[in-house]
Write a protein that holds these residues in place. Sequence first.
Motif, PDB file in Angstrom:
ATOM      1  N   GLY A  51      41.360  44.761  28.812  1.00 10.27           N
ATOM      2  CA  GLY A  51      42.481  45.091  27.948  1.00 10.27           C
ATOM      3  C   GLY A  51      43.828  45.000  28.615  1.00 10.27           C
ATOM      4  N   ASP A  52      43.880  44.485  29.875  1.00 10.97           N
ATOM      5  CA  ASP A  52      45.144  44.419  30.588  1.00 10.97           C
ATOM      6  C   ASP A  52      45.969  43.196  30.217  1.00 10.97           C
ATOM      7  N   GLY A  53      45.414  42.284  29.431  1.00 12.40           N
ATOM      8  CA  GLY A  53      46.148  41.098  29.043  1.00 12.40           C
ATOM      9  C   GLY A  53      46.397  40.150  30.202  1.00 12.40           C
ATOM     10  N   HIS A  72      36.793  45.331  42.048  1.00  8.50           N
ATOM     11  CA  HIS A  72      37.649  46.118  41.162  1.00  8.50           C
ATOM     12  C   HIS A  72      37.339  45.865  39.689  1.00  8.50           C
ATOM     13  N   TRP A  73      37.071  44.597  39.337  1.00  8.21           N
ATOM     14  CA  TRP A  73      36.807  44.276  37.925  1.00  8.21           C
ATOM     15  C   TRP A  73      35.543  44.997  37.443  1.00  8.21           C
ATOM     16  N   ASP A 250      47.011  39.317  37.253  1.00  7.71           N
ATOM     17  CA  ASP A 250      47.949  40.240  36.637  1.00  7.71           C
ATOM     18  C   ASP A 250      49.372  39.684  36.704  1.00  7.71           C
ATOM     19  N   GLU A 251      50.349  40.487  36.292  1.00  7.85           N
ATOM     20  CA  GLU A 251      51.724  40.010  36.223  1.00  7.85           C
ATOM     21  C   GLU A 251      52.295  39.678  37.596  1.00  7.85           C
ATOM     22  N   GLN A 252      51.712  40.250  38.639  1.00  6.90           N
ATOM     23  CA  GLN A 252      52.176  39.961  40.000  1.00  6.90           C
ATOM     24  C   GLN A 252      51.446  38.766  40.616  1.00  6.90           C
ATOM     25  N   GLY A 253      50.552  38.140  39.828  1.00  2.48           N
ATOM     26  CA  GLY A 253      49.815  36.995  40.336  1.00  2.48           C
ATOM     27  C   GLY A 253      48.607  37.346  41.170  1.00  2.48           C
TER      28      GLY A 253
END
Length: 316
Positions: A51-53, A72-73, A250-253
């Motif tokens: 759900g983190d997109g 982690h996943w 994620d947004e930080q790559g």
Amino acid sequence: MGLVTVTATPRHSGPDQPGDADGPEDDLGTAPGNDLADGSAGPDGPDDDDGDGDDAVRRSAGTGESSRASRHWWDRNADEYQDEHGEFLGDDRFTWCPEGLDEADARLLGDVAGRTVLELGAGAAQCSRWLAGRGARPVALDISYRQLQHSLRIDLSRGAAPVPVVQADAAVLPFADGSFDLACSAYGAVPFSADTAALMREVHRVLRPGGRWVFSVTHPIRWAFPDEPGVEGLTAVSPYFDRTPYVEEDEQGRATYVEHHRTIGDRVRELVAAGFRLVDLVEPEWPDGHEQEWGGWSPLRGRLIPGTAIFVAERG
């Protein structure tokens, strides 16, 4: 037996390896240990989403990045995974694939009674529990602590002795040479390792001469097709020979999920180079009457193209 947590550095070089500051460094106390538990991603990837997109891309991913992302996943998604697929997997069923081929029928490991068996990517240890019920002495290994906690939950609910489990990276096995008679993995560990040649060498090392190594993965041809159970999943859109990993970031790559593609030929060469002899390559057909979908696996696709490849090899 409680949960044994191992921190280890791979025996191969490279700047991005498990065992660094982001590796499995914590002492996680006691708790014990699925098949398909490290369920597949990439083209026929995990049907669960945290759900983190996160964005899905194809890019390189090294050993450390892949290991961290996998750990982690699965720690984040283990509960949802077991909730969704637990009925299919059972508590002590050994199924090789979404097609529903069970070891009870296939007997790819042979006679397991009295044999020591290492299960890689074991998740909640359903396969190991089945093996123990047939007189084997299994050890279930998984990189995810949360997945292994589900093994304890199952054992406690059954009032049974816990399956011995170990939390570790499958490419850095914390066992002495020649510790096991057999090794197996049902959709676990192999697709998530950046260096599967090293993983094959590790399995070879911990097996005794003549030991059998059987593992199932998404059939490599599926990487050419979209991960869709309907007609849109029947048209090849990607090069089969493109070995660039599938990465969710994620947004930080930073990679949050990684799966690695190898062709059939790649897998065979890895096994032979590690000292194995390929005994069989099983491509389960979709059985009549089986209507359950699992992500990109479906009756429609399963009756037309293979979804699973099971490699059966023996140690030289």
